[in-house]
Design a protein around this motif. Structure first.
Motif, PDB file in Angstrom:
ATOM      1  N   GLY A   1       0.835  -1.197   0.000  1.00 23.62           N
ATOM      2  CA  GLY A   1       0.000   0.000   0.000  1.00 23.62           C
ATOM      3  C   GLY A   1       0.868   1.244   0.000  1.00 23.62           C
ATOM      4  N   ASP A   2       0.567   2.168  -0.877  1.00 27.32           N
ATOM      5  CA  ASP A   2       1.354   3.406  -0.972  1.00 27.32           C
ATOM      6  C   ASP A   2       1.176   4.306   0.246  1.00 27.32           C
ATOM      7  N   LYS A   3       0.110   4.054   1.025  1.00 25.29           N
ATOM      8  CA  LYS A   3      -0.123   4.841   2.233  1.00 25.29           C
ATOM      9  C   LYS A   3       0.118   3.989   3.481  1.00 25.29           C
ATOM     10  N   ASP A   4       1.112   3.137   3.373  1.00 23.32           N
ATOM     11  CA  ASP A   4       1.523   2.304   4.502  1.00 23.32           C
ATOM     12  C   ASP A   4       1.835   3.200   5.699  1.00 23.32           C
ATOM     13  N   GLU A   5       1.201   2.906   6.838  1.00 20.36           N
ATOM     14  CA  GLU A   5       1.361   3.768   8.016  1.00 20.36           C
ATOM     15  C   GLU A   5       2.780   3.778   8.548  1.00 20.36           C
ATOM     16  N   GLN A   6       3.540   2.745   8.301  1.00 20.05           N
ATOM     17  CA  GLN A   6       4.899   2.669   8.816  1.00 20.05           C
ATOM     18  C   GLN A   6       5.936   3.137   7.804  1.00 20.05           C
ATOM     19  N   TRP A   7       5.680   2.859   6.528  1.00 16.40           N
ATOM     20  CA  TRP A   7       6.706   3.087   5.513  1.00 16.40           C
ATOM     21  C   TRP A   7       6.306   4.092   4.439  1.00 16.40           C
ATOM     22  N   GLY A   8       5.029   4.406   4.347  1.00 19.34           N
ATOM     23  CA  GLY A   8       4.592   5.283   3.265  1.00 19.34           C
ATOM     24  C   GLY A   8       4.824   4.604   1.920  1.00 19.34           C
ATOM     25  N   ALA A   9       5.092   5.407   0.884  1.00 16.67           N
ATOM     26  CA  ALA A   9       5.293   4.867  -0.462  1.00 16.67           C
ATOM     27  C   ALA A   9       6.558   4.022  -0.572  1.00 16.67           C
ATOM     28  N   THR A  10       7.447   4.127   0.428  1.00 11.25           N
ATOM     29  CA  THR A  10       8.671   3.317   0.418  1.00 11.25           C
ATOM     30  C   THR A  10       8.349   1.823   0.409  1.00 11.25           C
ATOM     31  N   MET A  11       7.215   1.450   1.029  1.00 13.35           N
ATOM     32  CA  MET A  11       6.846   0.039   1.045  1.00 13.35           C
ATOM     33  C   MET A  11       6.664  -0.495  -0.369  1.00 13.35           C
ATOM     34  N   SER A  12       6.041   0.291  -1.230  1.00 12.39           N
ATOM     35  CA  SER A  12       5.840  -0.164  -2.606  1.00 12.39           C
ATOM     36  C   SER A  12       7.149  -0.195  -3.379  1.00 12.39           C
ATOM     37  N   LEU A  13       8.069   0.679  -3.040  1.00 12.27           N
ATOM     38  CA  LEU A  13       9.396   0.627  -3.669  1.00 12.27           C
ATOM     39  C   LEU A  13      10.122  -0.654  -3.254  1.00 12.27           C
ATOM     40  N   GLN A  14       9.959  -1.037  -1.992  1.00  7.48           N
ATOM     41  CA  GLN A  14      10.559  -2.280  -1.522  1.00  7.48           C
ATOM     42  C   GLN A  14       9.918  -3.491  -2.194  1.00  7.48           C
ATOM     43  N   MET A  15       8.604  -3.431  -2.399  1.00  8.65           N
ATOM     44  CA  MET A  15       7.918  -4.536  -3.055  1.00  8.65           C
ATOM     45  C   MET A  15       8.261  -4.590  -4.546  1.00  8.65           C
ATOM     46  N   GLU A  16       8.441  -3.435  -5.152  1.00  7.63           N
ATOM     47  CA  GLU A  16       8.880  -3.397  -6.550  1.00  7.63           C
ATOM     48  C   GLU A  16      10.251  -4.056  -6.695  1.00  7.63           C
ATOM     49  N   ASN A  17      11.121  -3.811  -5.708  1.00  7.04           N
ATOM     50  CA  ASN A  17      12.445  -4.423  -5.714  1.00  7.04           C
ATOM     51  C   ASN A  17      12.324  -5.938  -5.530  1.00  7.04           C
TER      52      ASN A  17
END
Length: 288
Positions: free
Chosen positions: A227-243
């Motif tokens: 989720g791009d609005k991850d409460e802990q990571w924000g959009a960084t979570m999707s960057l990690q999942m993209e990786n």
């Protein structure tokens, strides 16, 4: 090594019984009322919900950990789903999140503990061994042939799923699908990126640097969520999942779907019944 159920395997079972009796790693197990670590007391509501459904608690004294499992009413599919909790989680919370869907979609859920105050989070190889031991218990107790098994991991349980998938691809090949939600592979390879003293994860480093070969995830299938609005990571979570998606596909794995929700949060997968059903349908189809 456990083999998938194929015509060749069935033929071997008929002509060579000793080969067919090969087992997964096992350890001493004890059926107990509640875990001996006091987790059941700190998460009493989740524990009592599990207990009211008849969830079993299994202690593995030699491993000093435990897991829970539940056989839904009218269970007949043989499907098994192993749930691995995230930071702050435990097998009662993980099991709670599977009870309704396990009955609805006909699968047997197992929830493993992989954290202790003394050890912290277990290394991936220890987690994988404990999962195999839990599956061995289910196989021995119920006669389940483990021909349809999936892994679902939340947050940190998702982050470790890639190492479990690698270990499984190189050994038992027991998992048909990995459902990895809200836990990708950080670009800096540090699982605890907010901890200034944390070091790059050894497995992530080896995978990123190409040290595990091009077939690290050969035969492994994934359903990913971020989720791009991850409460802990924000959009960084999707960057990690993209990786994670890139590394899976670069290393001979298959991403069946990456569900990236622009408005989704950290628990977005668990809070979206339609999304969870989609992942379970992938499991049913992958194992058929």
């Amino acid at each position: 090594m456990r083999l998938k159920k194929t015509f060749a395997f069935l033929f071997l079972m008929l002509i060579w019984q000793p080969f067919a009796s090969a087992e997964l790693p096992k350890t001493e197990t004890k059926v107990i009322d509640h875990d001996p670590f006091g987790i059941w007391q700190t998460k009493r509501k989740d524990f009592e919900q599990c207990a009211s459904h008849g969830v079993k608690v299994i202690y593995m004294p030699q491993e000093n950990t435990f897991f829970t499992y539940w056989i839904p009413p009218n269970y007949k599919s043989g499907r098994v789903l192993v749930s691995v909790h995230g930071t702050g989680g435990n097998p009662y919370i993980a099991m709670r999140d599977e009870l309704n869907d396990a009955e609805k979609y006909d699968y047997l859920p197992i929830a493993v503990s992989w954290f202790s105050k003394k050890r912290g989070f277990f290394p991936g190889k220890d987690l994988y061994r404990n999962i195999l031991q839990a599956l061995n218990f289910i196989q021995s107790e119920t006669g389940n042939n483990l021909s349809a098994v999936a892994y679902t991991g939340f947050s940190r349980g998702s982050a470790v799923s890639y190492e479990v998938a690698y270990l499984d691809a190189k050994s038992e090949n027991v998992f048909d699908l990995f459902i990895s939600h809200s836990g990708g592979i950080p670009l800096d390879m540090r699982v605890e990126s907010r901890n200034p003293d944390s070091k790059p994860d050894a497995f992530f480093s080896q995978l990123t640097n190409g040290e595990l070969g091009k077939d690290a995830f050969k035969g492994k299938k994934f359903f990913l969520y971020s989720g791009d609005k991850d409460e802990q990571w924000g959009a960084t979570m999707s960057l990690q999942m993209e990786n994670a998606k890139k590394l899976i596909e670069t290393n001979s794995g298959q991403v069946l779907e990456w569900a990236r929700d622009p408005n989704g949060g950290h628990m977005g997968y668990l809070k979206n019944p339609a999304l969870k059903e989609k992942a379970i349908r992938y499991f049913i189809n992958s194992a058929s």
